[in-house]
Design an enzyme around this catalytic site. Structure first.
Site, PDB file in Angstrom:
ATOM      1  N   TYR A 144      22.854 -10.046  30.813  1.00  0.00           N
ATOM      2  CA  TYR A 144      22.266  -9.709  32.293  1.00  0.00           C
ATOM      3  C   TYR A 144      22.479  -8.141  32.390  1.00  0.00           C
ATOM      4  CZ  TYR A 144      23.594  -8.636  37.175  1.00  0.00           C
ATOM      5  OH  TYR A 144      23.695  -8.275  38.344  1.00  0.00           O
ATOM      6  N   LYS A 148      19.274  -6.030  33.171  1.00  0.00           N
ATOM      7  CA  LYS A 148      19.186  -5.056  34.385  1.00  0.00           C
ATOM      8  C   LYS A 148      18.850  -3.465  34.147  1.00  0.00           C
ATOM      9  CE  LYS A 148      20.289  -6.039  38.269  1.00  0.00           C
ATOM     10  NZ  LYS A 148      19.380  -6.773  39.313  1.00  0.00           N
TER      11      LYS A 148
END
Length: 345
Positions: A144, A148
């Site tokens: 994640y 990002k």
């Protein structure tokens, strides 16, 4: 041939507008007089003044239909951080964002506000009053965070004053509030399963938890102040409640508010982190034959046992940002919004 609408300053699109943050953002935009297009894979509600467009984030033609006449786009679509599906994160956060940028340029969109994450600078070690000039994590603690970082770089690098396309990234941390499908429900599920009896570390670590209304406020401020002469162009901004709190105090307040016992017993941080790392590696090795989803991942343990809170000084200076809802009021309002999760309910 379809007529292309001229972009209107009061017409915007929210990509991911059916999600937790997205829906709160849409509601506030409508209250401020905006006409809103929502682009998402599903429609979870109806609201006057809102048009829904369903589609895949990587489908540029579908995106273009949602961006007709739109001058401002909020991009807050992302898989839940708890997922371990690397391909999904790559597809949505990176490939999907590239498609969003292409569609924005073709549709004549003038401003894009990205929902990023303060985790882009987090490597599992203490961060105290972190500023936006901290370097991106060289060893992201999960996929994640890794995607990002790539997403934020894509969006900020796309800022081009000469071509009239301006971008800004908002980095919230620990979002919570009514209708949150992650933090409170997961906490209650763990409490009901007897997994919230232990405090990881000595319990003194300070973190940011940010009420969803304050995150929305930061997004709208950034959008309305994003102009060619603005210092916001191509920059990232931390948006938090500006009230660092002990991680386990926050968790205890939510649990006790819903009728559950607060955690009491302490476990050494590095012991729990080591076990989580071993379980994560085991799950990785067994993935071809068996799908395991450990409750405590290295990222979750790091978030629970280290200091990680961030300065809002840049947002205060450049946007006049100030949280609208204080932390204690936010906790009360959140707990009251989950009567179905109360003990014995």
């Amino acid at each position: 041939m379809a007529t292309r609408l001229r972009p209107s300053s009061k017409r915007c699109a929210v990509i991911g507008g059916s999600g937790f943050l997205g829906r709160h953002l849409v509601e506030q935009l409508v209250a401020r007089g905006y006409s809103v297009s929502v682009f998402d894979m599903r429609q979870s509600y109806e609201l006057q003044g809102v048009t829904f467009h369903l589609g895949d984030l990587c489908d540029k033609q579908a995106l273009l239909s949602a961006l007709q006449g739109v001058s401002l786009v909020f991009h807050c679509a992302s898989p839940a951080p708890a997922s371990d599906d690397r391909a999904l994160f790559q597809r949505v956060n990176v490939d999907g964002t590239r498609t969003v940028l292409q569609a924005c340029r073709e549709a004549g969109v003038q401003k894009l506000v990205l929902t990023s994450s303060a985790s882009v600078v987090f490597e599992g070690r203490d961060i105290k009053d972190g500023k936006e000039d901290l370097p991106y994590a060289k060893k992201p603690i999960d996929c994640y965070t890794e995607t990002k970082i790539q997403q934020e770089k894509l969006v900020l690098d796309a800022c081009d004053k000469e071509k009239g396309f301006l971008t800004v990234a908002i980095r919230p941390h620990g979002i919570f509030g009514p209708r949150d499908p992650q933090l409170v429900p997961t906490l209650v599920e763990m409490a009901r399963g007897g997994k919230m009896k232990f405090i990881i570390g000595d319990g003194s670590n300070l973190v940011d938890f940010t009420f969803v209304e304050n995150v929305v406020h930061g997004h709208i401020l950034a959008a309305e102040l994003l102009r060619p002469e603005s210092p916001l162009c191509g920059q990232a901004y931390h948006i938090t409640n500006d009230e660092p709190v002990r991680f386990w105090d926050f968790m205890s307040q939510v649990l006790v508010g819903l009728g559950y016992d607060a955690p009491r017993y302490h476990l050494p941080y590095w012991l729990v982190y080591g076990l989580a790392l071993l379980l994560w590696l085991l799950a990785l090795l067994l993935r071809p034959v068996l799908r395991l989803q450990p409750t405590f991942t290295p990222m979750r343990v790091a978030l629970a046992g280290t200091h990680h809170y961030y300065s809002c000084s840049r947002a205060k200076r450049d946007m006049g940002y100030k949280p609208l809802v204080g932390l204690q009021e936010a906790i009360v309002r959140t707990v009251e919004s989950y009567p179905h999760l109360r003990r014995g309910a």
